[in-house]
Write an enzyme that holds these catalytic residues in place. Structure first.
Site, short mmCIF file in Angstrom:
data_model
loop_
_atom_site.label_atom_id
_atom_site.label_comp_id
_atom_site.label_asym_id
_atom_site.label_seq_id
_atom_site.Cartn_x
_atom_site.Cartn_y
_atom_site.Cartn_z
N GLU A 25 13.78 -10.78 3.29
CA GLU A 25 13.73 -9.53 4.04
C GLU A 25 15.07 -9.03 4.57
O GLU A 25 15.29 -7.81 4.65
CB GLU A 25 12.73 -9.66 5.20
CG GLU A 25 11.27 -9.63 4.79
CD GLU A 25 10.77 -10.93 4.19
OE1 GLU A 25 9.64 -10.97 3.70
OE2 GLU A 25 11.53 -11.93 4.20
N GLY A 78 5.29 -10.88 1.36
CA GLY A 78 3.83 -10.86 1.53
C GLY A 78 3.10 -11.82 0.63
O GLY A 78 1.99 -12.26 0.94
#
Length: 359
Positions: free
Chosen positions: A140, A117
Site C-alpha cells: 500500500e 485485500g
C-alpha cells in the site's frame, strides 16, 4: 444483488463449499459486490449442516487476488465524496473479521499473487495454503495508502521487525517467508491443487492437507532478520532509513532505496499504525483503527496520485505531497487516527476474544 453477477462463483460439493474469485482479467481484484457475495455465502453455509468447510480460490493462472479495486477507489476519491470507498471498506473489514472468527474450517488457497485485500480474505483464515508460486504482499505505501484489511494486525505480530519491513517497503514474499511471518500455514505444490480441492469435498481438511503438505522452497527473511531488526527498531522512518543506509548490507541499502520511493506520509502513518496495533490486541480493535486511517487517506493527495502513477497512467513517477519525510508533521500523521464519531466502523470484540491477545 444482481443474480447474473459471476464475479464470485459459489458451489457446494460433498462436505465442502467453494468460493472462487472470478475476475481473472483484473487479477480477481475485489469489488463491493464481491465482498457482499462472499459474506452472503458465509452466512448461508454457517447454518448449513452439509457444509463442513469453506474453500477460497482465485480464477485464472496469475493468483488469488491482487487486492481491492483501486481504480474505483481512485475515481471515488478524485471525483466523488469518498462515501463509496468508505462503504466498501466498512463491509470488507467486517468480512475480514468474520473470516477470522468463522466457526467452520476456512481454507484459503494463496497460489500466485496475493496482495492487499487478497491477504484480507485469506490470511485471517484457519488454513492458509501457499505454493512455490505464491507472492504475498501488502504494497500500500507504494500507492500513498496504508496496509489495511487487518494487515497492520498481521504484520504487527510478526517476529521482530520483519512485519515493519514488509509494511513499509511493500515487498512480496514467497511461501517460506509467508509461513515464517505467520501469513500462511501449509505449502503445497501448485500441481497438486486440483486433486487437493477435489479431496476436500470428501474428507476432513486436516486429513487432506496432511497428504499434500511439503517443505517450502528456502526463503530470505530468516537470514535477513539481524539487519532488519537492528534497522527497523528505530522510532522514526527517517532514522530507519539512516540505519539502513549505514548498515553496510546491500539488501539494507536496497530497502532504504525502496522506502525513498514510497509516499512519505504513508510511511509515517504506517509506522505509527503498526506500533499502535501491537497494543490494540484483538483484530477487531485494529480494524477499527484501520478504518479511521483509510477514510482519512481519501482526503489526502497521495492516494489519488499513487494510484494514478502505478495503475492508471503507469508512469511509475508519483509526485508525493508533501514530497519529503521532513515535511510530514506529527499533526499530519495524527489526523489519520482521529475519531470518526457516528461514522466509526465500530466492530465489537466478541466474547470469545475478550482477554486474549490472539483473538
Amino acid at each position: 444483488m444482481n443474480g447474473t453477477d459471476d464475479s464470485v462463483l459459489v458451489r457446494v460439493e460433498g462436505r465442502a463449499a467453494y468460493l472462487t474469485l472470478n475476475r481473472p482479467k483484473a487479477l480477481n481484484a475485489l469489488t463491493h459486490t464481491m465482498v457482499r457475495r462472499i459474506d452472503e455465502a458465509l452466512t448461508t453455509w454457517e447454518r448449513d449442516p452439509v457444509v463442513e468447510a469453506v474453500v477460497l480460490t482465485g480464477a485464472g493462472e496469475r493468483g488469488l487476488c491482487a487486492g481491492g479495486d483501486i481504480r474505483a477507489i481512485h475515481n471515488d476519491a478524485r471525483d466523488g465524496d469518498g462515501s463509496a470507498s468508505a462503504a466498501f471498506w466498512r463491509d470488507e473489514y467486517r468480512l475480514n473479521a468474520r473470516i477470522a472468527r468463522y466457526p467452520k474450517p476456512y481454507v484459503a488457497v494463496m497460489d500466485g499473487i496475493v496482495m492487499g485485500g487478497g491477504v484480507g480474505v485469506s490470511a485471517h483464515g484457519g488454513f492458509r495454503i501457499v505454493t512455490e508460486r505464491s507472492r504475498v504482499a501488502m504494497p500500500e505505501t507504494g500507492i500513498g495508502f496504508v496496509p489495511d484489511v487487518g494487515g497492520t494486525y498481521l504484520l504487527a505480530r510478526v517476529p521482530g521487525e520483519l512485519g515493519t519491513h514488509l509494511a513499509l517497503t511493500g515487498v512480496a514474499v514467497g511461501a517460506s517467508d509467508a509461513q515464517h511471518c505467520d501469513l500462511a500455514d501449509h505449502c503445497i505444490p501448485s500441481e497438486s491443487l486440483p486433486q487437493l480441492l477435489d479431496d476436500l469435498a470428501h474428507a476432513p481438511v486436516g486429513e487432506v492437507l496432511g497428504r499434500y503438505t511439503r517443505e517450502a522452497p528456502p526463503g530470505e527473511l530468516a537470514e535477513a532478520r539481524a539487519w532488519i531488526d537492528a534497522c527497523y527498531a528505530a522510532d522514526t522512518v527517517e532514522e530507519i532509513i539512516e540505519r539502513l543506509l549505514d548498515h553496510g548490507d546491500s539488501a539494507a541499502k536496497q530497502a532504504a532505496e525502496t522506502l525513498l520511493t514510497r509516499s512519505p506520509t504513508a510511511l509515517k502513518v504506517t509506522l505509527v499504525a503498526l506500533r499502535r496495533a501491537r497494543r490494540l490486541g484483538v483484530l477487531e480493535n485494529v480494524l477499527n483503527q484501520e478504518y479511521r486511517v483509510s477514510c482519512a487517506a481519501l482526503a489526502t493527495p497521495d492516494l489519488v496520485e499513487g494510484i494514478r502513477a502505478q495503475v492508471i497512467d503507469k508512469d511509475r513517477t508519483p509526485r508525493w505531497s508533501p514530497p519529503t519525510l521532513a515535511e510530514v508533521t506529527v499533526a499530519d500523521v495524527e489526523r489519520f487516527f482521529a475519531p470518526l464519531g457516528e461514522r466509526e466502523l465500530g466492530l465489537a470484540v466478541p466474547d470469545i476474544a475478550r482477554g486474549s491477545f490472539w483473538g
